[in-house]
Design a protein around this motif. Structure first.
Motif, PDB file in Angstrom:
ATOM      1  N   GLY A   1       6.935   4.258  -4.012  1.00  0.00           N
ATOM      2  CA  GLY A   1       5.942   4.222  -2.939  1.00  0.00           C
ATOM      3  C   GLY A   1       4.962   3.085  -3.116  1.00  0.00           C
ATOM      4  N   ALA A   2       4.545   2.840  -4.369  1.00  0.00           N
ATOM      5  CA  ALA A   2       3.608   1.753  -4.647  1.00  0.00           C
ATOM      6  C   ALA A   2       4.242   0.399  -4.351  1.00  0.00           C
ATOM      7  CB  ALA A   2       3.158   1.815  -6.106  1.00  0.00           C
ATOM      8  N   ILE A   3       5.508   0.233  -4.707  1.00  0.00           N
ATOM      9  CA  ILE A   3       6.192  -1.038  -4.465  1.00  0.00           C
ATOM     10  C   ILE A   3       6.244  -1.343  -2.975  1.00  0.00           C
ATOM     11  CG2 ILE A   3       8.411  -2.241  -4.626  1.00  0.00           C
ATOM     12  CD1 ILE A   3       8.870  -0.718  -7.269  1.00  0.00           C
ATOM     13  N   VAL A   4       6.560  -0.332  -2.154  1.00  0.00           N
ATOM     14  CA  VAL A   4       6.614  -0.551  -0.709  1.00  0.00           C
ATOM     15  C   VAL A   4       5.233  -0.898  -0.171  1.00  0.00           C
ATOM     16  CG1 VAL A   4       7.098   0.512   1.526  1.00  0.00           C
ATOM     17  CG2 VAL A   4       8.650   0.906  -0.393  1.00  0.00           C
ATOM     18  N   ALA A   5       4.213  -0.157  -0.602  1.00  0.00           N
ATOM     19  CA  ALA A   5       2.852  -0.444  -0.137  1.00  0.00           C
ATOM     20  C   ALA A   5       2.447  -1.865  -0.514  1.00  0.00           C
ATOM     21  CB  ALA A   5       1.871   0.568  -0.732  1.00  0.00           C
ATOM     22  N   ASN A   6       2.713  -2.262  -1.754  1.00  0.00           N
ATOM     23  CA  ASN A   6       2.371  -3.616  -2.190  1.00  0.00           C
ATOM     24  C   ASN A   6       3.093  -4.673  -1.364  1.00  0.00           C
ATOM     25  OD1 ASN A   6       0.847  -2.435  -4.240  1.00  0.00           O
ATOM     26  ND2 ASN A   6       2.458  -2.629  -5.772  1.00  0.00           N
ATOM     27  N   SER A   7       4.328  -4.370  -0.998  1.00  0.00           N
ATOM     28  CA  SER A   7       5.148  -5.344  -0.267  1.00  0.00           C
ATOM     29  C   SER A   7       4.678  -5.557   1.164  1.00  0.00           C
ATOM     30  CB  SER A   7       6.617  -4.877  -0.255  1.00  0.00           C
ATOM     31  OG  SER A   7       7.102  -4.697  -1.567  1.00  0.00           O
ATOM     32  N   LEU A   8       3.888  -4.608   1.684  1.00  0.00           N
ATOM     33  CA  LEU A   8       3.450  -4.693   3.081  1.00  0.00           C
ATOM     34  C   LEU A   8       2.070  -5.334   3.232  1.00  0.00           C
ATOM     35  CD1 LEU A   8       4.694  -1.222   4.404  1.00  0.00           C
ATOM     36  CD2 LEU A   8       5.645  -3.480   4.906  1.00  0.00           C
ATOM     37  N   VAL A   9       1.493  -5.793   2.114  1.00  0.00           N
ATOM     38  CA  VAL A   9       0.198  -6.475   2.190  1.00  0.00           C
ATOM     39  C   VAL A   9       0.332  -7.828   1.510  1.00  0.00           C
ATOM     40  CG1 VAL A   9      -1.070  -4.303   2.234  1.00  0.00           C
ATOM     41  CG2 VAL A   9      -0.653  -5.438   0.036  1.00  0.00           C
ATOM     42  N   SER A  10      -0.700  -8.641   1.644  1.00  0.00           N
ATOM     43  CA  SER A  10      -0.658  -9.992   1.077  1.00  0.00           C
ATOM     44  C   SER A  10      -0.761  -9.962  -0.448  1.00  0.00           C
ATOM     45  CB  SER A  10      -1.796 -10.828   1.645  1.00  0.00           C
ATOM     46  OG  SER A  10      -3.048 -10.353   1.170  1.00  0.00           O
ATOM     47  N   VAL A  11      -0.331 -11.053  -1.058  1.00  0.00           N
ATOM     48  CA  VAL A  11      -0.430 -11.179  -2.513  1.00  0.00           C
ATOM     49  C   VAL A  11      -1.890 -11.124  -2.955  1.00  0.00           C
ATOM     50  CG1 VAL A  11      -0.062 -12.759  -4.459  1.00  0.00           C
ATOM     51  CG2 VAL A  11       1.738 -12.437  -2.745  1.00  0.00           C
ATOM     52  N   SER A  12      -2.770 -11.715  -2.169  1.00  0.00           N
ATOM     53  CA  SER A  12      -4.184 -11.699  -2.545  1.00  0.00           C
ATOM     54  C   SER A  12      -4.749 -10.288  -2.525  1.00  0.00           C
ATOM     55  CB  SER A  12      -4.999 -12.611  -1.622  1.00  0.00           C
ATOM     56  OG  SER A  12      -4.932 -12.152  -0.277  1.00  0.00           O
ATOM     57  N   GLN A  13      -4.394  -9.472  -1.533  1.00  0.00           N
ATOM     58  CA  GLN A  13      -4.844  -8.084  -1.500  1.00  0.00           C
ATOM     59  C   GLN A  13      -4.309  -7.316  -2.706  1.00  0.00           C
ATOM     60  OE1 GLN A  13      -3.462  -7.436   2.727  1.00  0.00           O
ATOM     61  NE2 GLN A  13      -5.308  -6.152   2.781  1.00  0.00           N
ATOM     62  N   HIS A  14      -3.037  -7.547  -2.987  1.00  0.00           N
ATOM     63  CA  HIS A  14      -2.390  -6.877  -4.120  1.00  0.00           C
ATOM     64  C   HIS A  14      -3.086  -7.255  -5.429  1.00  0.00           C
ATOM     65  CE1 HIS A  14       1.724  -6.005  -6.286  1.00  0.00           C
ATOM     66  NE2 HIS A  14       0.741  -5.245  -6.731  1.00  0.00           N
ATOM     67  N   SER A  15      -3.355  -8.550  -5.609  1.00  0.00           N
ATOM     68  CA  SER A  15      -4.009  -9.012  -6.836  1.00  0.00           C
ATOM     69  C   SER A  15      -5.417  -8.448  -6.966  1.00  0.00           C
ATOM     70  CB  SER A  15      -4.052 -10.543  -6.861  1.00  0.00           C
ATOM     71  OG  SER A  15      -2.744 -11.084  -6.884  1.00  0.00           O
ATOM     72  N   GLU A  16      -6.122  -8.346  -5.847  1.00  0.00           N
ATOM     73  CA  GLU A  16      -7.475  -7.776  -5.872  1.00  0.00           C
ATOM     74  C   GLU A  16      -7.444  -6.320  -6.320  1.00  0.00           C
ATOM     75  OE1 GLU A  16      -8.993  -8.371  -1.962  1.00  0.00           O
ATOM     76  OE2 GLU A  16      -9.220 -10.550  -2.193  1.00  0.00           O
ATOM     77  N   LEU A  17      -6.422  -5.583  -5.903  1.00  0.00           N
ATOM     78  CA  LEU A  17      -6.302  -4.188  -6.329  1.00  0.00           C
ATOM     79  C   LEU A  17      -6.051  -4.115  -7.833  1.00  0.00           C
ATOM     80  CD1 LEU A  17      -6.089  -1.164  -5.637  1.00  0.00           C
ATOM     81  CD2 LEU A  17      -3.644  -1.502  -5.317  1.00  0.00           C
ATOM     82  N   LEU A  18      -5.177  -4.973  -8.346  1.00  0.00           N
ATOM     83  CA  LEU A  18      -4.908  -4.979  -9.783  1.00  0.00           C
ATOM     84  C   LEU A  18      -6.176  -5.303 -10.567  1.00  0.00           C
ATOM     85  CD1 LEU A  18      -1.456  -6.820  -9.835  1.00  0.00           C
ATOM     86  CD2 LEU A  18      -1.876  -4.364 -10.047  1.00  0.00           C
TER      87      LEU A  18
END
Length: 580
Positions: free
Chosen positions: A558-575
């Motif tokens: 589920g996390a992989i799909v969610a990450n894939s549907l947003v930008s890399v910058s959003q994903h990196s900000e979450l990390l």
């Protein structure tokens, strides 16, 4: 299963939910029955579906199903500030991890053996990482042992680096002790490679080179250096069947081979010749390190579901219960939304995500839009068998005071741990969480873990005497296992609640194709599918997708799909926000 990804994806399928696996919640469809014994009698249970939806009939992302995979995906999307809507056919969320309440007994009908739920950081359980991202906590009780009943005898198996050696000395042989030590010495150093990449960093596009590759390359390189030449060579086997490592070490003791097969089966539904080495190595690292422990959520598996739903709603996500998706709408070769059973259309502006099994997702699609190669692959994918379940509520009086929460019964090693009617798993969660049963009572769930042939049940009328008789005969092995575990103070006749679930029950209430536990994909012979599909804007998560079966696995998917549907910058900000 790992489809060419870093071996540490083992943590998605590790014993953080070692096979105690099925599910239902507090006021479930079962609880609405006027007769609490209906599952035992074979009478037909009914549940209401509104098949309607109130609210804005559109969202950026529509998620079909509220299992842990679907809720993990949806809650993270909400955290990413996406407009997300989860549609659930039943009146409670949770899918195969919800719980149900009958006469004040709160039953888990699925996963019940956990670890790592309160862990944090890069090496945490994927579900724990999702909850951390949502700012949700999960109160748990801790313990360190489970009872084992095997042909050689019965003993309390403790996790930790040294305790199991004592059991081997008593119930096996000095040679078994030597081989077990040889196994631990060989595989524990490999765990650094199996734990180096946080699951929350993965996405399904080239952005993974940034969020995972570049971000964690130094730690990956360091782990390989620490292993040395021999360890690095061994790491090449992480994506191969674990039996290959066993064979390379020339481990031949029957007890060791049987025990490893049992652990493999509990972990992934297959024996050691079918489980990824990476999965087993991570499990060994988790169970045989100093200070390790098992955990059980104070509120049962329902506590996990509640935490995910709180996170979803906290960030503006929506959950619509009793909203049965009839089909996925495809226009101009793209998934644009879903249609409910009452005909109502709900638009998905960006994507539709199915948390249903691969076979059930296929049923939701118009046949004409599905490439034949895709449907053929799904139809030909082997399936795990189904379940038998026994749910009991009874008085504590006469039950031994030192009763543990988990019990595993193996009747015969010769038949194999994956043989039907051979292995019984028992959970008594009220031992650690008295709130799950009325005062002075215990709640118990026993089951045959994905070994019950669906063919025995297919086509039977659930109201027929034939069905009732078959349930009685096929459940007897569970009753005997429970009587063995609970001792002479237990009487089946005095149980206040007695529910027997069959593969037809499993199929009906969890909407699982043929009541299956999931794909029976063996390491070295196949891989779990990815999350995208041939239909643009249609994605899948859950136990039919990489990394596979189990609570950590579906949370990761589920996390992989969610990450894939947003930008890399959003994903990196979450990390960055989570600190991994």
């Amino acid at each position: 299963m790992a489809v060419g990804v870093c071996p540490n994806f083992v943590k998605f399928l590790n014993p953080h939910t070692l096979t105690f696996r099925f599910s239902s919640d507090r006021k479930s469809v079962l609880a609405r029955s006027s007769n609490a014994q209906e599952l035992s009698s074979g009478a037909s249970l009914s549940f209401k579906e509104k098949n309607s939806f109130s609210g804005k009939p559109e969202a950026d992302v529509v998620v079909i199903g509220s299992g842990i995979g679907g809720l993990s995906c949806a809650s993270l999307l909400a955290r990413y500030q996406q407009d997300v809507l989860v549609l659930e056919s039943h009146d409670l969320p949770g899918g195969a991890a919800h719980s149900f309440d009958i006469k004040g007994y709160k039953f888990d009908s699925g996963p019940s053996l956990f670890s790592g739920l309160q862990s944090r950081g890069p090496q945490a359980n994927p579900l724990a990482q999702v909850l951390d991202a949502l700012g949700e906590s999960l109160p748990c009780a801790t313990y360190d042992s489970w009872m084992v009943y095997i042909p050689e005898g019965e003993f309390l198996s403790r996790i930790g680096p040294t305790e199991f050696f004592k059991d081997l000395e008593k119930y096996a042989s000095p040679n078994a002790v030597r081989e077990w030590k040889k196994l631990l010495d060989a595989i524990l150093p490999l765990s650094t490679a199996a734990m180096a990449l946080p699951p929350l960093s993965i996405r399904g596009d080239l952005g993974v080179l940034s969020t995972a590759g570049a971000r964690y390359a130094p730690s990956l390189l360091k782990s390989f250096i620490q292993m040395g030449p021999q360890g690095a060579i061994g790491a090449t086997k992480l994506l191969r069947p674990f039996s290959e490592i066993i064979d390379s070490l020339e481990l031949k003791d029957p007890f060791i081979r049987n025990w490893v097969d049992l652990l493999s089966f509990l972990l992934a539904g297959v024996k050691s010749n079918g489980v990824l080495s990476a999965e087993m190595i991570y499990m060994f690292a988790e169970w045989y390190k100093p200070g390790c422990c098992l955990e059980y959520p104070i509120d049962g598996s329902a506590g996990i579901v509640d935490a995910l739903v709180r996170g979803l709603k906290k960030f503006g996500g929506r959950l619509s219960l009793e909203s049965h998706v009839e089909n996925i709408v495809v226009e101009r070769d793209r998934a644009i939304g879903v249609r409910l059973r009452n005909g109502q259309f709900i638009r998905a502006r960006k994507a539709v995500v199915s948390n249903a099994s691969m076979w059930d997702t296929l049923k939701l699609l118009p046949k004409e839009v599905v490439p034949k190669s895709y449907s053929d692959r799904i139809i030909s994918t082997p399936q795990c068998e189904s379940f038998m379940h026994l749910h009991l509520g009874f008085d504590k009086e006469g039950i031994r005071k030192d009763l543990g929460i988990h019990h595993i019964v193996v009747n015969e090693w010769e038949r194999g741990v994956d043989a039907d009617q051979n292995v019984v798993l028992i959970s008594v969660p009220s031992v650690l969480s008295p709130n799950l049963a009325p005062p002075g009572k215990h709640v118990l769930h026993a089951y045959l873990p994905g070994t019950e042939p669906f063919e025995l049940w297919e086509g039977l009328d659930r109201k027929s005497a034939e069905y009732r008789d078959l349930k009685a005969s096929r459940s007897e092995v569970m009753w005997k296992a429970v009587e063995r575990a609970l001792g002479p103070g237990f009487s089946r006749d005095k149980c206040e609640v007695k529910l027997v679930g069959s593969p037809l029950t499993h199929k009906r209430f969890l909407r699982r194709h043929r009541g299956t536990y999931g794909p029976a994909i063996e390491a070295g012979k196949g891989t779990f599918p990815g999350h995208s599909t041939p239909i643009p804007q249609l994605y899948c998560c859950g136990d039919s997708t990489f990394p596979g079966i189990g609570v950590p696995a579906v949370a990761a998917s589920g996390a992989i799909v969610a990450n894939s549907l947003v930008s890399v910058s959003q994903h990196s900000e979450l990390l960055d926000a989570v600190g991994i």
